[in-house]
Design a protein around this motif. Structure first.
Motif, PDB file in Angstrom:
ATOM      1  N   SER A 172       0.821  -1.201   0.000  1.00  0.00           N
ATOM      2  CA  SER A 172       0.000   0.000   0.000  1.00  0.00           C
ATOM      3  C   SER A 172       0.853   1.248   0.000  1.00  0.00           C
ATOM      4  CB  SER A 172      -0.917  -0.005   1.235  1.00  0.00           C
ATOM      5  OG  SER A 172      -1.658   1.183   1.307  1.00  0.00           O
ATOM      6  N   GLN A 173       1.951   1.223   0.790  1.00  0.00           N
ATOM      7  CA  GLN A 173       2.851   2.354   0.823  1.00  0.00           C
ATOM      8  C   GLN A 173       3.492   2.574  -0.539  1.00  0.00           C
ATOM      9  OE1 GLN A 173       5.580   1.468   3.968  1.00  0.00           O
ATOM     10  NE2 GLN A 173       4.062   1.721   5.577  1.00  0.00           N
ATOM     11  N   ALA A 174       3.866   1.469  -1.220  1.00  0.00           N
ATOM     12  CA  ALA A 174       4.529   1.595  -2.515  1.00  0.00           C
ATOM     13  C   ALA A 174       3.592   2.106  -3.586  1.00  0.00           C
ATOM     14  CB  ALA A 174       5.113   0.249  -2.937  1.00  0.00           C
ATOM     15  N   LYS A 216      13.108   5.862  -4.928  1.00  0.00           N
ATOM     16  CA  LYS A 216      12.340   5.256  -3.831  1.00  0.00           C
ATOM     17  C   LYS A 216      11.254   4.333  -4.380  1.00  0.00           C
ATOM     18  CE  LYS A 216      11.024   4.878   0.544  1.00  0.00           C
ATOM     19  NZ  LYS A 216       9.809   4.063   0.415  1.00  0.00           N
ATOM     20  N   ALA A 217      10.582   4.768  -5.444  1.00  0.00           N
ATOM     21  CA  ALA A 217       9.496   3.970  -5.999  1.00  0.00           C
ATOM     22  C   ALA A 217      10.000   2.658  -6.568  1.00  0.00           C
ATOM     23  CB  ALA A 217       8.767   4.769  -7.081  1.00  0.00           C
ATOM     24  N   VAL A 218      11.106   2.697  -7.306  1.00  0.00           N
ATOM     25  CA  VAL A 218      11.602   1.462  -7.923  1.00  0.00           C
ATOM     26  C   VAL A 218      12.242   0.564  -6.874  1.00  0.00           C
ATOM     27  CG1 VAL A 218      13.977   2.141  -8.599  1.00  0.00           C
ATOM     28  CG2 VAL A 218      12.628   0.620 -10.067  1.00  0.00           C
ATOM     29  N   TYR A 219      12.824   1.147  -5.829  1.00  0.00           N
ATOM     30  CA  TYR A 219      13.355   0.346  -4.720  1.00  0.00           C
ATOM     31  C   TYR A 219      12.224  -0.387  -4.010  1.00  0.00           C
ATOM     32  CZ  TYR A 219      15.337  -0.831  -0.179  1.00  0.00           C
ATOM     33  OH  TYR A 219      15.715  -1.511   0.966  1.00  0.00           O
ATOM     34  N   ASP A 220      11.134   0.303  -3.734  1.00  0.00           N
ATOM     35  CA  ASP A 220       9.986  -0.337  -3.096  1.00  0.00           C
ATOM     36  C   ASP A 220       9.449  -1.471  -3.963  1.00  0.00           C
ATOM     37  OD1 ASP A 220      10.097   1.326  -0.904  1.00  0.00           O
ATOM     38  OD2 ASP A 220       8.484   2.653  -1.573  1.00  0.00           O
ATOM     39  N   LEU A 221       9.318  -1.200  -5.249  1.00  0.00           N
ATOM     40  CA  LEU A 221       8.798  -2.205  -6.177  1.00  0.00           C
ATOM     41  C   LEU A 221       9.662  -3.469  -6.156  1.00  0.00           C
ATOM     42  CD1 LEU A 221       7.741  -1.504  -9.863  1.00  0.00           C
ATOM     43  CD2 LEU A 221       9.144  -3.470  -9.285  1.00  0.00           C
ATOM     44  N   ALA A 222      10.970  -3.294  -6.307  1.00  0.00           N
ATOM     45  CA  ALA A 222      11.869  -4.447  -6.351  1.00  0.00           C
ATOM     46  C   ALA A 222      11.875  -5.194  -5.022  1.00  0.00           C
ATOM     47  CB  ALA A 222      13.277  -3.989  -6.713  1.00  0.00           C
ATOM     48  N   TYR A 260       7.188 -16.799 -12.377  1.00  0.00           N
ATOM     49  CA  TYR A 260       6.510 -16.066 -11.311  1.00  0.00           C
ATOM     50  C   TYR A 260       6.703 -14.556 -11.486  1.00  0.00           C
ATOM     51  CZ  TYR A 260       5.342 -14.221  -6.709  1.00  0.00           C
ATOM     52  OH  TYR A 260       4.791 -13.483  -5.688  1.00  0.00           O
ATOM     53  N   LEU A 261       7.950 -14.119 -11.692  1.00  0.00           N
ATOM     54  CA  LEU A 261       8.224 -12.678 -11.769  1.00  0.00           C
ATOM     55  C   LEU A 261       7.657 -12.057 -13.037  1.00  0.00           C
ATOM     56  CD1 LEU A 261      11.829 -12.499 -10.288  1.00  0.00           C
ATOM     57  CD2 LEU A 261       9.699 -11.749  -9.220  1.00  0.00           C
ATOM     58  N   ASN A 262       7.657 -12.807 -14.142  1.00  0.00           N
ATOM     59  CA  ASN A 262       7.030 -12.285 -15.357  1.00  0.00           C
ATOM     60  C   ASN A 262       5.540 -12.040 -15.135  1.00  0.00           C
ATOM     61  OD1 ASN A 262       9.459 -12.414 -16.699  1.00  0.00           O
ATOM     62  ND2 ASN A 262       8.978 -14.268 -17.848  1.00  0.00           N
ATOM     63  N   ALA A 263       4.878 -13.007 -14.496  1.00  0.00           N
ATOM     64  CA  ALA A 263       3.452 -12.851 -14.196  1.00  0.00           C
ATOM     65  C   ALA A 263       3.232 -11.745 -13.176  1.00  0.00           C
ATOM     66  CB  ALA A 263       2.878 -14.173 -13.690  1.00  0.00           C
ATOM     67  N   TRP A 264       4.154 -11.634 -12.232  1.00  0.00           N
ATOM     68  CA  TRP A 264       4.065 -10.606 -11.181  1.00  0.00           C
ATOM     69  C   TRP A 264       4.111  -9.213 -11.809  1.00  0.00           C
ATOM     70  CZ3 TRP A 264       6.651  -6.455  -9.246  1.00  0.00           C
ATOM     71  CH2 TRP A 264       6.380  -6.065  -7.926  1.00  0.00           C
ATOM     72  N   VAL A 265       5.016  -9.000 -12.754  1.00  0.00           N
ATOM     73  CA  VAL A 265       5.136  -7.701 -13.419  1.00  0.00           C
ATOM     74  C   VAL A 265       3.858  -7.377 -14.194  1.00  0.00           C
ATOM     75  CG1 VAL A 265       6.307  -6.497 -15.317  1.00  0.00           C
ATOM     76  CG2 VAL A 265       7.647  -7.658 -13.543  1.00  0.00           C
ATOM     77  N   THR A 266       3.341  -8.358 -14.920  1.00  0.00           N
ATOM     78  CA  THR A 266       2.111  -8.121 -15.692  1.00  0.00           C
ATOM     79  C   THR A 266       0.948  -7.760 -14.771  1.00  0.00           C
ATOM     80  OG1 THR A 266       2.783  -9.561 -17.509  1.00  0.00           O
ATOM     81  CG2 THR A 266       0.429  -9.209 -17.221  1.00  0.00           C
ATOM     82  N   LYS A 267       0.833  -8.455 -13.649  1.00  0.00           N
ATOM     83  CA  LYS A 267      -0.248  -8.153 -12.697  1.00  0.00           C
ATOM     84  C   LYS A 267      -0.066  -6.763 -12.096  1.00  0.00           C
ATOM     85  CE  LYS A 267      -2.675  -9.950  -8.646  1.00  0.00           C
ATOM     86  NZ  LYS A 267      -2.728 -11.032  -7.623  1.00  0.00           N
ATOM     87  N   ALA A 268       1.186  -6.389 -11.811  1.00  0.00           N
ATOM     88  CA  ALA A 268       1.448  -5.059 -11.253  1.00  0.00           C
ATOM     89  C   ALA A 268       1.022  -3.966 -12.228  1.00  0.00           C
ATOM     90  CB  ALA A 268       2.936  -4.918 -10.917  1.00  0.00           C
ATOM     91  N   ILE A 269       1.226  -4.213 -13.524  1.00  0.00           N
ATOM     92  CA  ILE A 269       0.798  -3.239 -14.542  1.00  0.00           C
ATOM     93  C   ILE A 269      -0.725  -3.152 -14.591  1.00  0.00           C
ATOM     94  CG2 ILE A 269       0.738  -2.775 -17.029  1.00  0.00           C
ATOM     95  CD1 ILE A 269       3.544  -4.094 -17.171  1.00  0.00           C
ATOM     96  N   LYS A 270      -1.395  -4.314 -14.640  1.00  0.00           N
ATOM     97  CA  LYS A 270      -2.846  -4.332 -14.779  1.00  0.00           C
ATOM     98  C   LYS A 270      -3.546  -3.701 -13.581  1.00  0.00           C
ATOM     99  CE  LYS A 270      -3.182  -8.374 -17.826  1.00  0.00           C
ATOM    100  NZ  LYS A 270      -3.638  -9.793 -17.951  1.00  0.00           N
ATOM    101  N   GLN A 280      -2.208  -1.452 -11.601  1.00  0.00           N
ATOM    102  CA  GLN A 280      -1.646  -0.124 -11.319  1.00  0.00           C
ATOM    103  C   GLN A 280      -1.225  -0.027  -9.850  1.00  0.00           C
ATOM    104  OE1 GLN A 280      -4.409   2.888 -12.701  1.00  0.00           O
ATOM    105  NE2 GLN A 280      -4.322   2.163 -14.795  1.00  0.00           N
ATOM    106  N   ARG A 281      -0.496  -1.017  -9.444  1.00  0.00           N
ATOM    107  CA  ARG A 281      -0.163  -1.177  -8.035  1.00  0.00           C
ATOM    108  C   ARG A 281       0.862  -0.164  -7.535  1.00  0.00           C
ATOM    109  NH1 ARG A 281       2.219  -6.863  -5.485  1.00  0.00           N
ATOM    110  NH2 ARG A 281       2.293  -6.181  -3.304  1.00  0.00           N
ATOM    111  N   PHE A 282       1.723   0.298  -8.428  1.00  0.00           N
ATOM    112  CA  PHE A 282       2.837   1.127  -7.989  1.00  0.00           C
ATOM    113  C   PHE A 282       2.746   2.540  -8.559  1.00  0.00           C
ATOM    114  CE2 PHE A 282       4.222  -3.264  -7.658  1.00  0.00           C
ATOM    115  CZ  PHE A 282       4.715  -3.295  -6.367  1.00  0.00           C
ATOM    116  N   ALA A 283       3.636   3.393  -8.092  1.00  0.00           N
ATOM    117  CA  ALA A 283       3.633   4.801  -8.491  1.00  0.00           C
ATOM    118  C   ALA A 283       3.762   4.940 -10.003  1.00  0.00           C
ATOM    119  CB  ALA A 283       4.772   5.543  -7.792  1.00  0.00           C
ATOM    120  N   HIS A 284       3.161   5.995 -10.530  1.00  0.00           N
ATOM    121  CA  HIS A 284       3.146   6.208 -11.982  1.00  0.00           C
ATOM    122  C   HIS A 284       4.548   6.324 -12.555  1.00  0.00           C
ATOM    123  CE1 HIS A 284       1.754   7.539 -15.893  1.00  0.00           C
ATOM    124  NE2 HIS A 284       2.546   8.589 -15.808  1.00  0.00           N
TER     125      HIS A 284
END
Length: 226
Positions: A6-8, A17-23, A49-59, A61-65
């Motif tokens: 939620s913070q990220a 900071k945003a990309v550090y939180d994401l990783a 797992y990580l490929n699917a994780w990235v796609t889900k994060a995009i769909k 909109q989990r992280f900062a713009h």
């Protein structure tokens, strides 16, 4: 969503900071998937797992713009390169390198002229040609006699350094031809991040352009050692 996620998802003050939180979250959730038995520790399964994780994060909109563009790059790399996309290694590098630059509050330290001078001194000691007296306002050629070379615009450099505080206040372009890996490593040793604009064509013929940003606050992913 966890409190960490939620913070990220909130707008971060810097890309760093945003990309550090994401990783960090990606690696933590991968480890949790290992612990609960849903993903084995094989490179292939970690990659899936990580490929699917990235796609889900995009769909979702989990992280900062500000990290949306790099997520799309990783998604494309995952689809085209598979396990060779090396997302886990990329995330580990982000956590390690950006983590060393960020304070506990998520801020970045200022960059000072002394750090840039120290980098230039290290390059000179290892045989680089340093051309720092040029005015670069158009396409030009600078002869380094076959040596690794770094060229900067004298006027841009003078405008980029605060006259009293001697800190970097504007982005500084460095035009590079030669051993970029060595340059990146030497820059990191001086607490400097390099951000690639182009690795070949730039205002200086046969040189790529890399930028040093104030406080290392580049708006996209910095260059890491191979």
């Amino acid at each position: 969503m966890s409190s960490q996620a939620s913070q990220a998802s909130q707008a971060s003050p810097t890309f760093a900071k945003a990309v550090y939180d994401l990783a960090s979250i990606a690696l933590n959730e991968l480890e949790q998937a290992h612990l609960d038995g849903s993903v084995s520790r094989t490179p292939v399964n970690q990659t899936h797992y990580l490929n699917a994780w990235v796609t889900k994060a995009i769909k979702t909109q989990r992280f900062a713009h500000c990290v949306a563009a790099v997520l799309l790059v990783w998604q494309q790399q995952g689809r085209s390169l598979g396990k060779h996309a090396q997302l886990k290694q990329t995330f580990e590098n982000i956590v390690r390198i950006y983590g060393s630059f960020l304070s506990e509050q998520g801020s970045l330290a200022k960059v000072y002229e002394t750090q840039i001078d120290a980098l230039f001194d290290q390059l000179a000691e290892t045989g680089w040609s340093l051309i720092t007296d040029s005015v670069i306002d158009r396409k030009m050629k600078r002869n380094s006699a076959g040596m690794d070379s770094l060229v900067i615009c004298r006027q841009q450099y003078e405008r980029a350094i605060h006259p009293e505080e001697k800190r970097l206040i504007r982005p500084l372009s460095c035009y590079i031809r030669g051993n970029v890996e060595q340059l990146i490593s030497l820059a990191l040793a001086e607490n400097l991040l390099l951000f690639k604009v182009t690795d070949y064509k730039s205002k200086v013929k046969y040189h790529g352009e890399y930028i040093i940003y104030p406080s290392n606050n580049g708006p996209f992913l910095a260059q890491f050692p191979a």
